[in-house]
Write an enzyme that holds these catalytic residues in place. Structure first.
Site, PDB file in Angstrom:
ATOM      1  N   HIS A   1      26.903  51.867  -2.965  1.00 53.84           N
ATOM      2  CA  HIS A   1      26.984  50.957  -1.810  1.00 53.84           C
ATOM      3  C   HIS A   1      26.932  51.736  -0.492  1.00 53.84           C
ATOM      4  CE1 HIS A   1      28.445  46.659  -0.724  1.00 53.84           C
ATOM      5  NE2 HIS A   1      27.671  47.148   0.236  1.00 53.84           N
TER       6      HIS A   1
ATOM      7  N   ARG B   1      23.789  42.283  -2.286  1.00 50.79           N
ATOM      8  CA  ARG B   1      25.031  41.993  -2.980  1.00 50.79           C
ATOM      9  C   ARG B   1      24.755  41.965  -4.476  1.00 50.79           C
ATOM     10  NH1 ARG B   1      26.953  43.492   0.893  1.00 50.79           N
ATOM     11  NH2 ARG B   1      28.500  42.540   2.291  1.00 50.79           N
TER      12      ARG B   1
END
Length: 316
Positions: A279, A231
């Site tokens: 991502h 993250r």
């Protein structure tokens, strides 16, 4: 039973086909609805990825919510506010572990083979073979040793790199055979001091948010490399840039960011020592994920507790 799917990243028909197929294999009768098209429809179970909070709060009969990804930080606060007592269940691998192992292995080899240095030499038009660091002393440190971390660490260890890890408890999870040194989080500095490539695979929690700032990352040896595929908010991006500019960090491979998509004017895009991916290190695979969700629902129907239930106190 009725299953509602909220996933802006995948066509609904793929989820419906996969869920119906695996429900039939388990002899479960299901109706699968597209929650974004039928937001008023009530469901027994919800499969979600970044759902709107008003939709979750409107689902009064949910027995469980399945998060369609490894990290639950986007949905857990909504659940705590709107659906206290309803279990949030995360996917356990579902094809993501292998993808993460691939991503991390490539990043480790990129660091060890000094590919960032060769890219700099290419820009200068210089033909200069470089000496590689000994593989046996090129320690790869995994910060976070959950499903993704364990899969990646196991692959890197099989490539004959020394592996060490750091986790909240300093212990491997039950059922995981981790024959590497594992440091508790309160010994993070000692762990970092021995790490040549830091692989960050932490969940985003109150404890990990902003954890990796300048002061902490300075405990890495000069010339170390960083890989973040967990993250973005666990890492201070401004401090990371300072450490790349100074040369304390030799390179950074980054798949996640505080703001996604990464803004066009962010200097990380243009830093010669940073590699950016959008991502994609470990993406949810519809087939394996649907099979796992239906097995977990079958367990709930039998009165059993399925694996992957999130502990709200820990945040994962």
């Amino acid at each position: 039973m009725r299953l509602a799917v909220w996933d802006p990243d995948e066509p609904f028909r793929r989820w419906r086909e996969a869920l119906v197929q695996h429900a039939a294999d388990l002899k479960l009768a299901v109706e699968v609805i597209d929650a974004s098209a039928e937001p008023e429809a009530q469901a027994d179970f919800a499969l979600v990825w970044h759902p709107p909070s008003d939709w979750l709060s409107s689902q009064l009969g949910l027995r469980a919510v399945f998060n369609l990804g490894a990290g639950v930080d986007a949905v857990l606060p909504q659940m705590q506010r709107s659906l206290p007592g309803v279990p949030l269940i995360r996917l356990e691998d579902a094809g993501m572990g292998r993808q993460m192992a691939d991503y991390v292995s490539e990043a480790v080899l990129h660091a060890w083979r000094r590919m960032a240095d060769y890219a700099a030499l290419q820009r200068q038009g210089r033909w200069e073979p470089l000496v590689l660091p000994p593989r046996g002393s090129f320690n790869i440190g995994f910060l976070g040793l959950g499903q993704m971390g364990f899969a990646a660490a196991k692959r890197v260890a099989a490539m004959d790199f020394p592996v060490l890890a750091c986790s909240r408890s300093g212990q491997a999870r039950a059922g995981f055979d981790a024959p590497w040194p594992i440091y508790p989080l309160d010994r993070l500095d000692a762990f970092l001091a021995q790490t040549r490539v830091l692989v960050v695979l932490l969940p985003l929690t109150a404890q990990t948010r902003g954890l990796l700032d300048y002061a902490v990352l300075c405990h890495l040896p000069k010339g170390a490399h960083l890989v973040n595929a967990s993250r973005g908010a666990v890492l201070d991006q401004d401090d990371l840039l300072d450490l790349l500019h100074s040369g304390h960090l030799a390179s950074a491979t980054l798949d996640v960011f505080t703001t996604e998509p990464l803004p066009q004017d962010d200097p990380l895009w243009r830093h010669p020592r940073a590699r950016i991916t959008p991502h994609v290190a470990a993406q949810t695979l519809v087939g394996p994920a649907a099979a796992q969700v239906m097995r977990k629902i079958a367990a709930i129907e039998r009165g059993e507790r399925p694996g992957g239930v999130v502990d709200a106190r820990l945040g994962y």
